[in-house]
Design an enzyme around this catalytic site. Structure first.
Site, PDB file in Angstrom:
ATOM      1  N   TYR A 170       9.520  -6.825  -7.644  1.00 49.36           N
ATOM      2  CA  TYR A 170       8.138  -6.518  -6.942  1.00 49.36           C
ATOM      3  C   TYR A 170       7.159  -5.700  -7.511  1.00 49.36           C
ATOM      4  O   TYR A 170       6.045  -5.844  -7.576  1.00 49.36           O
ATOM      5  CB  TYR A 170       8.721  -5.309  -5.801  1.00 49.36           C
TER       6      TYR A 170
ATOM      7  N   SER B 237      -0.250  -2.838  -4.344  1.00 50.04           N
ATOM      8  CA  SER B 237       0.687  -1.980  -3.857  1.00 50.04           C
ATOM      9  C   SER B 237       0.783  -0.723  -4.694  1.00 50.04           C
ATOM     10  O   SER B 237       0.165  -0.691  -5.751  1.00 50.04           O
ATOM     11  CB  SER B 237       2.248  -2.728  -4.117  1.00 50.04           C
TER      12      SER B 237
HETATM   13  P1  NAP Z   1       5.810  -7.779   6.129  1.00 53.53           P
HETATM   14  O1  NAP Z   1       5.827  -7.018   7.463  1.00 53.53           O
HETATM   15  O2  NAP Z   1       7.238  -8.145   5.637  1.00 53.53           O
HETATM   16  O3  NAP Z   1       5.174  -9.072   6.736  1.00 53.53           O
HETATM   17  C1  NAP Z   1       4.751  -9.868   5.532  1.00 53.53           C
HETATM   18  C2  NAP Z   1       4.189 -11.779   6.045  1.00 53.53           C
HETATM   19  O4  NAP Z   1       4.526 -12.247   4.838  1.00 53.53           O
HETATM   20  C3  NAP Z   1       5.062 -11.959   6.901  1.00 53.53           C
HETATM   21  O5  NAP Z   1       4.141 -12.313   8.059  1.00 53.53           O
HETATM   22  C4  NAP Z   1       5.868 -12.920   6.478  1.00 53.53           C
HETATM   23  O6  NAP Z   1       6.086 -14.217   7.427  1.00 53.53           O
HETATM   24  C5  NAP Z   1       4.841 -13.582   5.462  1.00 53.53           C
HETATM   25  N1  NAP Z   1       5.577 -14.446   4.256  1.00 53.53           N
HETATM   26  C6  NAP Z   1       6.477 -14.288   3.620  1.00 53.53           C
HETATM   27  N2  NAP Z   1       6.751 -15.037   2.547  1.00 53.53           N
HETATM   28  C7  NAP Z   1       5.826 -15.894   2.894  1.00 53.53           C
HETATM   29  C8  NAP Z   1       5.799 -17.599   2.191  1.00 53.53           C
HETATM   30  N3  NAP Z   1       6.353 -17.913   1.356  1.00 53.53           N
HETATM   31  N4  NAP Z   1       4.671 -18.086   3.032  1.00 53.53           N
HETATM   32  C9  NAP Z   1       3.877 -17.612   4.048  1.00 53.53           C
HETATM   33  N5  NAP Z   1       3.884 -16.443   4.738  1.00 53.53           N
HETATM   34  C10 NAP Z   1       5.007 -15.716   4.096  1.00 53.53           C
HETATM   35  O7  NAP Z   1       5.133  -6.914   5.130  1.00 53.53           O
HETATM   36  P2  NAP Z   1       3.971  -6.096   5.290  1.00 53.53           P
HETATM   37  O8  NAP Z   1       4.375  -4.636   5.006  1.00 53.53           O
HETATM   38  O9  NAP Z   1       2.826  -6.290   6.385  1.00 53.53           O
HETATM   39  O10 NAP Z   1       3.126  -6.279   3.845  1.00 53.53           O
HETATM   40  C11 NAP Z   1       1.856  -7.362   3.870  1.00 53.53           C
HETATM   41  C12 NAP Z   1       1.660  -7.307   2.326  1.00 53.53           C
HETATM   42  O11 NAP Z   1       1.372  -6.002   2.075  1.00 53.53           O
HETATM   43  C13 NAP Z   1       2.781  -7.847   1.492  1.00 53.53           C
HETATM   44  O12 NAP Z   1       2.196  -8.605   0.304  1.00 53.53           O
HETATM   45  C14 NAP Z   1       3.354  -6.574   0.971  1.00 53.53           C
HETATM   46  O13 NAP Z   1       3.937  -6.387  -0.206  1.00 53.53           O
HETATM   47  C15 NAP Z   1       2.107  -5.670   0.854  1.00 53.53           C
HETATM   48  N6  NAP Z   1       2.287  -4.196   0.996  1.00 53.53           N
HETATM   49  C16 NAP Z   1       3.147  -3.580   1.950  1.00 53.53           C
HETATM   50  C17 NAP Z   1       3.207  -2.169   1.874  1.00 53.53           C
HETATM   51  C18 NAP Z   1       3.898  -1.701   3.012  1.00 53.53           C
HETATM   52  O14 NAP Z   1       4.233  -0.050   2.915  1.00 53.53           O
HETATM   53  N7  NAP Z   1       4.556  -2.154   4.288  1.00 53.53           N
HETATM   54  C19 NAP Z   1       2.773  -1.407   1.020  1.00 53.53           C
HETATM   55  C20 NAP Z   1       1.949  -1.891  -0.109  1.00 53.53           C
HETATM   56  C21 NAP Z   1       1.798  -3.384  -0.113  1.00 53.53           C
HETATM   57  P3  NAP Z   1       7.637 -14.400   8.026  1.00 53.53           P
HETATM   58  O15 NAP Z   1       8.408 -12.907   7.704  1.00 53.53           O
HETATM   59  O16 NAP Z   1       7.131 -14.375   9.430  1.00 53.53           O
HETATM   60  O17 NAP Z   1       8.282 -15.340   7.625  1.00 53.53           O
HETATM   61  C1  GCO Z   2       9.624   0.242  -1.765  1.00 54.77           C
HETATM   62  C2  GCO Z   2       8.290  -0.042  -0.669  1.00 54.77           C
HETATM   63  C3  GCO Z   2       7.025  -0.205  -1.570  1.00 54.77           C
HETATM   64  C4  GCO Z   2       5.812  -0.496  -0.390  1.00 54.77           C
HETATM   65  C5  GCO Z   2       4.574  -0.604  -1.132  1.00 54.77           C
HETATM   66  C6  GCO Z   2       4.183   0.715  -1.613  1.00 54.77           C
HETATM   67  O1  GCO Z   2      10.486  -0.115  -1.580  1.00 54.77           O
HETATM   68  O2  GCO Z   2       9.434   1.036  -2.604  1.00 54.77           O
HETATM   69  O3  GCO Z   2       8.767  -1.113  -0.111  1.00 54.77           O
HETATM   70  O4  GCO Z   2       7.168  -1.025  -2.473  1.00 54.77           O
HETATM   71  O5  GCO Z   2       6.398  -1.628   0.463  1.00 54.77           O
HETATM   72  O6  GCO Z   2       4.226  -1.893  -1.694  1.00 54.77           O
HETATM   73  O7  GCO Z   2       2.636   0.471  -1.760  1.00 54.77           O
END
Ligand code: NAP
Ligand code: GCO
Length: 264
Positions: free
Chosen positions: A158, A145
């Site tokens: 986080y 992240s």
């Molecule tokens: P999301 O839309 O909230 O999806 C997260 C997924 O993880 C969902 O399918 C959720 O399942 C699953 N999950 C959560 N807890 C779990 C557990 N204990 N066991 C199994 N599955 C579990 O998140 P996303 O934005 O796609 O993020 C995916 C990854 O990228 C995460 O690690 C997040 O921190 C990272 N990330 C996101 C962003 C961003 O801007 N969106 C940026 C940087 C990093 P259910 O909800 O179906 O239970």
């Molecule tokens: C926040 C966001 C971020 C993103 C992502 C950034 O509240 O600042 O949720 O943490 O999800 O991980 O890379």
């Protein structure tokens, strides 16, 4: 040339891959030739994921498994190996965030975020590593992240977890590189998924959320990322094209980490 990016014959397990970033990565892996395996925390969530893959014509293998439960992860990893084959590519994608000012956050909430975002990648990687070692190859991709590098108000747990995940990535690379296993991080910038939806909600007067405006001003690309922006980099890190790339965090952030931000 395209052969070095091919995932033909590979089996990829994307944790929490029912929707969002994990789902987009799984779609890209399918297009590159891999067999897709994913898990979700409950049957209902898994069924939704299976429907989504079916709608895209992807024959994904789905398993109910909470990634924080070591016994469930070990059982699932063994089942995948028996029913699908040895996992060549693991994407530690499942993650949660709790946006709570630190002085108001309970230790229980802090622990929960660390458990899903840091302890679980350790648990799942540990479950797949022995077979990768026996096979003499493997790819582990940890979804990091911006918060692997930066802090901000309300995301102490986080940021602690994603900073830790960056170092777990470097340690897995250090410990298992000799077995031809590469462990790298993929660090998305601000991506439009359900996780970030609250940060993009329109205000009651129809204007953009202040955080939405803030992110656009902080991103040289002047936009939020789409989950599909991660497809190419995720394929690269899973393919033979990255066989000498180890312990690296590839940030896919439209330039956020390079930029001081637009002057107001
Ligand atoms: P999301 O839309 O909230 O999806 C997260 C997924 O993880 C969902 O399918 C959720 O399942 C699953 N999950 C959560 N807890 C779990 C557990 N204990 N066991 C199994 N599955 C579990 O998140 P996303 O934005 O796609 O993020 C995916 C990854 O990228 C995460 O690690 C997040 O921190 C990272 N990330 C996101 C962003 C961003 O801007 N969106 C940026 C940087 C990093 P259910 O909800 O179906 O239970
Ligand atoms: C926040 C966001 C971020 C993103 C992502 C950034 O509240 O600042 O949720 O943490 O999800 O991980 O890379």
């Amino acid at each position: 040339m395209s052969d070095i990016f091919s995932l033909k014959g590979k089996i990829a397990w994307i944790t929490g891959g029912s929707y969002g970033i994990g789902f987009s990565i799984a779609q890209a892996y399918h297009k590159a030739g891999a067999t897709v395996v994913f898990n979700d925390i409950g049957q209902e969530q898994l069924d939704k994921g299976l429907e989504a893959y079916k709608a895209e014509g992807i024959p994904a293998h789905g398993y109910v498994c909470d990634v924080t439960d070591e016994n469930a992860v070990n059982t699932t990893a063994a089942l995948i190996e028996k029913e699908v084959g040895i996992i060549d590519i693991l994407v530690n994608n499942a993650g949660i965030i709790k946006r709570i000012p630190m002085t108001e956050m309970s230790a229980a909430d802090f622990r929960l975020v660390i458990d899903v975002d840091l302890n679980a990648p350790f648990i799942v990687a540990k479950a797949v590593l022995p077979s990768m070692i026996k096979k003499g190859s493997g790819k582990i991709i940890n979804i990091c992240s911006m918060m692997s590098e930066l802090g901000r108000e309300t995301v102490s747990a986080y940021a602690a977890a994603k900073g830790g995940l960056k170092m777990l990535t470097k340690n897995i690379a250090s410990e298992f590189g000799q077995h031809n296993i590469q462990c790298n991080g993929l660090g998305p910038g601000y991506i439009e998924t359900p996780q970030t939806a609250p940060l993009r909600e329109k205000q009651s007067d129809g204007s953009r959320h202040p955080f939405d405006q803030f992110i656009i001003a902080k991103t040289p690309a002047a936009r939020w990322g789409k989950a599909d922006d991660l497809a190419g980099p995720a394929v690269f890190l899973a393919s033979n094209a990255s066989d000498f790339v180890n312990g690296h965090i590839l940030y896919v952030d439209g330039g956020i980490l390079a930029y001081i931000g637009r002057q107001p």
